[in-house]
Every structure is written in structure tokens, then in C-alpha cells.
Design an enzyme around this catalytic site. Structure first.
Site, PDB file in Angstrom:
ATOM      1  CG  ASP A   1     -10.386  -0.252   5.141  1.00  0.00           C
ATOM      2  OD1 ASP A   1     -10.125  -0.756   4.042  1.00  0.00           O
ATOM      3  OD2 ASP A   1      -9.626  -0.304   6.121  1.00  0.00           O
TER       4      ASP A   1
ATOM      5  CD  GLN B   1      -3.667  -4.354   6.672  1.00  0.00           C
ATOM      6  OE1 GLN B   1      -3.768  -3.336   6.008  1.00  0.00           O
ATOM      7  NE2 GLN B   1      -4.041  -5.525   6.207  1.00  0.00           N
TER       8      GLN B   1
ATOM      9  CE  LYS C   1      -3.802  -2.362   2.337  1.00  0.00           C
ATOM     10  NZ  LYS C   1      -4.467  -2.726   3.596  1.00  0.00           N
TER      11      LYS C   1
HETATM   12  N1  GUN Z   1      -7.018  -6.801   6.154  1.00  0.00           N
HETATM   13  C1  GUN Z   1      -7.288  -7.540   5.062  1.00  0.00           C
HETATM   14  N2  GUN Z   1      -7.966  -6.813   4.152  1.00  0.00           N
HETATM   15  C2  GUN Z   1      -8.137  -5.583   4.686  1.00  0.00           C
HETATM   16  C3  GUN Z   1      -8.772  -4.384   4.229  1.00  0.00           C
HETATM   17  O1  GUN Z   1      -9.325  -4.294   3.131  1.00  0.00           O
HETATM   18  N3  GUN Z   1      -8.716  -3.325   5.083  1.00  0.00           N
HETATM   19  C4  GUN Z   1      -8.116  -3.395   6.303  1.00  0.00           C
HETATM   20  N4  GUN Z   1      -8.138  -2.312   7.073  1.00  0.00           N
HETATM   21  N5  GUN Z   1      -7.529  -4.491   6.768  1.00  0.00           N
HETATM   22  C5  GUN Z   1      -7.542  -5.580   5.947  1.00  0.00           C
END
Ligand code: GUN
Length: 279
Positions: free
Chosen positions: A116, A93, A49
Site C-alpha cells: 500500500d 485491510q 483483490k
Molecule cells: N481500505 C480502503 N481502501 C484501502 C486501501 O487502499 N488499502 C488498505 N489496506 N485498506 C483500504
């Protein structure tokens, strides 16, 4: 042989269009990612990311905490970020260490910075058929992919396997909003194959190798959201590619399918929040 839904290629297309847009901005969005603990998969995702954001010219800040960080400390940091005008977007996360309440932490994020789309405000709007500020990244990436390959949703029977808040639940709502007929299956579903046999589109988000070609209708579309390492350390998805690619019309591979689309969606969401918040 099925058409391969190429997430890597599509990610590049989406990001190059986004870069053109970003280059015209006077200031840049800032994305903060909070990573608590030592989950190896999370570390890889967060790194990807950060790299993708930097390549685009989005400021990217990763805040690392040890696995014994207190919930209070995370909540205090989120409050600080909520009040910081220079920060566009906040991502916590998941998974979080077990002693921390995921709900408390997510609920603390300002909906205007909730990249998100997981806060009650954004989730609530999605589930009531209204527009959230942004849509959750993985479901959004799946829909961008289906649209790019001209796969119609209206009136189609889509079977979603998995009911997580990250993928299955929001994805089912988004499909419903697009007039698909949606069935949600999960670990307690009896006779899964009987249901998948009737699907025009199967989307599996389980994290176990469960989908075989014989469970599917000929010509169906198969999207594999699952990703895990098998006993030999090989990266695998939920779908048995060999048997399924003989039956399906389209299939998304792992790796190189939905994963890259999730990151592309995160970048799109960061820019969408930036535009909405600077109005
Ligand atoms: N862990 C796995 N996929 C995601 C996601 O799309 N967002 C977040 N915040 N954590 C994750």
C-alpha cells in the site's frame, strides 16, 4: 455531455499488459491480505483483490481474524510474513477493529513488502518528494486514469476533497510532484463551492454525496473516489452524476470508475515489489 472515465475498461487494459509480463516470470509473486473483523465492505474488497490476483497468476493468501483479535497476534503474524522469503507483499485491510492501533500494525510491515505504500518509510519518501518503493493504490489508480485520458496536470488547479492517509494526503503529494497546483479541502472547509468553482480538476474522496454541477467550473474534470450505499441500498459516489455530467468535460462514474483502478494498482504494486526484491 461529459466523457466517462471508464475504470473497468482501463483495469482490463492494465491487467492484460501485466499478465504478459507475469507469464514470463519463472516464479510468481505472493500477496497476503490480512482481514480483521467483519466489515462487509472490506470483505467484498478483499474478495475482489483475491479473485483478480488469482486470474493474473499471483498467489493470493487471505488471512481472516475475528474482530476480537489482539494487536499482538497481528504483529506476530506480520513479523512472520516479513521474514518469509516466499511472501512478496503484505496488505492489512483498513479499517481495523477499534481496539487495535492502525499505526502500530502498519509500522510493523517491512517497507519492502508494504504494497500500500503506507509505512513511514514509503510515506516519508513520498512526502519529501523522493520515490517510495510503491505509491498508494487509490491515488496511483487516479493518476493512471488521468494520464490515460490525456488530462494534463502541470500548472492546473486540482482541488482534492478529503485528507485521509489512504487517498487525500498521498494523492495531494503525488499531484504536487506532477507540478499541479493543489488545494486540499475537508469536512471543516468553509465555502467549499467557492473553491471548487476555481478548479480545473476536482477529486472527491469523502463518502458523502457533496458535489453538484453548480459548484463547478464549466469544462472541469471530476474524479469520484467516494463509494457508499444510500438509504435504499444503491451504490453511490460523492458526485451527483446527473448535474455534474452536464458541466464537466470528463467524469468518473461510481461504480466502474476509480474502484477498479485501485485493484489494478494493487496488482501493479505487487509485481513492482516482486521485481525490486528479486534484484
Ligand atoms: N481500505 C480502503 N481502501 C484501502 C486501501 O487502499 N488499502 C488498505 N489496506 N485498506 C483500504
Amino acid at each position: 455531455m461529459a466523457v466517462i472515465l471508464d475504470g473497468k475498461k482501463l483495469r482490463e487494459k492494465v491487467l492484460s499488459q501485466l499478465k504478459l509480463k507475469l507469464d514470463k516470470f519463472d516464479s510468481k509473486p505472493a500477496l497476503v491480505v490480512i482481514l480483521a473483523g467483519e466489515n462487509p465492505a472490506s470483505k467484498i474488497y478483499v474478495n475482489n483483490k483475491k479473485k483478480t490476483a488469482e486470474n493474473l497468476g499471483i498467489n493470493s493468501i487471505v488471512i481472516n481474524y475475528p474482530s476480537n483479535v489482539s494487536e499482538k497476534e497481528l504483529l506476530t503474524k506480520i513479523e512472520e510474513l516479513n521474514n518469509d522469503k516466499n511472501i512478496t507483499a503484505i496488505l492489512v485491510q483498513l479499517p481495523l477493529p477499534e481496539h487495535i492501533s492502525k499505526e502500530n500494525v502498519i509500522n510493523a510491515i517491512s517497507p519492502q513488502k508494504d504494497v500500500d505504500g503506507f509505512t513511514p518509510y514509503n510515506f516519508g519518501r513520498l512526502f519529501s518528494g523522493e520515490e517510495p518503493l510503491v505509491y498508494p493504490c487509490t491515488p496511483k489508480g487516479v493518476l493512471i486514469m488521468l494520464d490515460e485520458y490525456g488530462i494534463k496536470l502541470e500548472g492546473k488547479h486540482v482541488v482534492v476533497i478529503g485528507r485521509s492517509n489512504i487517498v487525500g494526503r498521498p494523492l495531494a503529494q503525488m499531484l504536487l510532484n506532477r507540478n499541479a497546483t493543489v488545494t486540499i479541502c475537508h469536512s471543516k472547509t468553509e465555502n467549499l463551492a467557492k473553491i471548487t468553482k476555481t478548479a480545473d480538476i476536482v477529486i472527491s474522496a469523502v463518502g458523502k454525496n457533496i458535489i453538484e454541477g453548480e459548484m463547478l467550473k464549466s469544462g472541469c474534470v471530476v474524479i469520484d473516489v467516494g463509494i457508499f450505499k444510500d438509504e435504499s441500498g444503491k451504490t453511490r459516489g460523492d458526485v451527483d452524476f446527473e448535474s455534474v455530467s452536464q458541466v464537466a468535460s470528463h467524469i468518473s462514474p461510481v461504480p466502474g470508475g476509480v474502484g477498479p483502478m485501485t485493484i489494478a494498482s494493487l496488482m501493479l504494486n505487487t509485481v513492482e515489489l516482486f521485481e525490486k526484491n528479486s534484484l
